[in-house]
Scaffold this motif. Structure first.
Motif, short mmCIF file in Angstrom:
data_model
loop_
_atom_site.label_atom_id
_atom_site.label_comp_id
_atom_site.label_asym_id
_atom_site.label_seq_id
_atom_site.Cartn_x
_atom_site.Cartn_y
_atom_site.Cartn_z
N ALA A 15 0.56 -1.29 0.25
CA ALA A 15 -0.15 -0.69 0.10
C ALA A 15 1.24 1.00 -0.05
N VAL A 16 1.54 0.99 0.63
CA VAL A 16 2.83 2.26 1.04
C VAL A 16 3.52 2.80 -0.38
N LEU A 17 4.00 2.21 -1.28
CA LEU A 17 4.49 1.80 -2.35
C LEU A 17 3.63 2.10 -3.64
N ALA A 18 2.33 1.92 -3.75
CA ALA A 18 1.15 2.04 -4.74
C ALA A 18 1.20 3.68 -4.47
N ILE A 117 14.48 2.39 1.79
CA ILE A 117 12.89 2.92 0.87
C ILE A 117 11.45 2.67 1.55
N LEU A 118 10.91 1.94 2.33
CA LEU A 118 9.19 1.73 3.13
C LEU A 118 9.93 2.83 3.86
N ALA A 119 10.45 3.18 4.65
CA ALA A 119 10.77 4.35 5.76
C ALA A 119 9.84 5.68 5.69
N PRO A 120 11.24 6.05 4.36
CA PRO A 120 11.30 7.53 3.77
C PRO A 120 10.26 7.85 3.30
N LEU A 121 9.30 6.98 3.02
CA LEU A 121 8.08 7.15 1.49
C LEU A 121 6.82 6.49 2.99
N ARG A 122 6.92 5.85 3.66
CA ARG A 122 6.08 6.29 5.45
C ARG A 122 6.08 7.54 5.44
N ARG A 123 6.94 8.22 6.16
CA ARG A 123 7.28 9.83 6.30
C ARG A 123 6.83 10.43 5.79
N TRP A 124 7.02 10.35 4.35
CA TRP A 124 6.54 11.73 3.41
C TRP A 124 5.26 11.26 3.32
N LEU A 125 4.73 9.92 3.13
CA LEU A 125 3.03 10.39 3.16
C LEU A 125 2.34 10.47 4.61
N ALA A 126 2.95 10.32 5.31
CA ALA A 126 2.82 10.86 6.80
C ALA A 126 2.42 12.61 6.86
#
Length: 151
Positions: A15-18, A117-126
């Motif tokens: 879901a984070v990647l999408a 990859i996932l941690a920076p994306l989660r931070r950006w999305l938050a």
């Protein structure tokens, strides 16, 4: 070895990647130095999916329209298979996401995928979600009723 315990569940990671912007995902992927040696099993290919909706969340379902989706499946030399779907026509995003999904299943790469990859994306999305909430809150209008002094 399956790595469901490395941070997010597989479903949450996909879901984070999408949800991630393609440019950001591609930049993080290039900077991660993760191996990109995967055999493409399917795609990336673009097609349409039907969207269904309900009025008010409880009405009868109806066909709302269609959305463009790109999917990809890859297989690593060690046998792990990764899948990904992404809204739109971003073929490279779907391929990279599928490769990340496959790499995340390997114990030796799970932590690296999470960290780079996932941690920076989660931070950006938050941060993006918090910014949207603040913008919405700034336009909130409070309504109240004044009572006249008469009975």
């Amino acid at each position: 070895m399956r790595r469901e315990d490395a941070g997010l569940s597989r479903r949450d990671a996909l879901a984070v990647l999408a949800a991630a912007p393609a440019e950001m995902l591609e930049r993080l992927w290039r900077e991660s130095d993760l191996p990109d040696e995967a055999t493409v099993l399917r795609g990336p290919e673009t097609g349409l999916v039907a969207l269904r909706g309900r009025i008010g969340g409880g009405g009868s379902p109806f066909n709302f329209g269609e959305a463009t989706v790109t999917r990809a499946s890859v297989k690593l030399a060690t046998g792990e298979i990764g899948h990904a779907y992404a809204l739109g026509r971003e073929r490279e995003k779907a391929r990279i996401s599928a490769t990340i999904d496959a790499l995340r299943q390997q114990a030796e790469f799970a932590a690296q995928v999470e960290e780079k990859i996932l941690a920076p994306l989660r931070r950006w999305l938050a941060e993006r979600d918090e910014q949207r909430r603040a913008e919405i809150a700034a336009t909130r209008v409070e309504f109240f009723t004044m009572v006249r002094g008469e009975d």
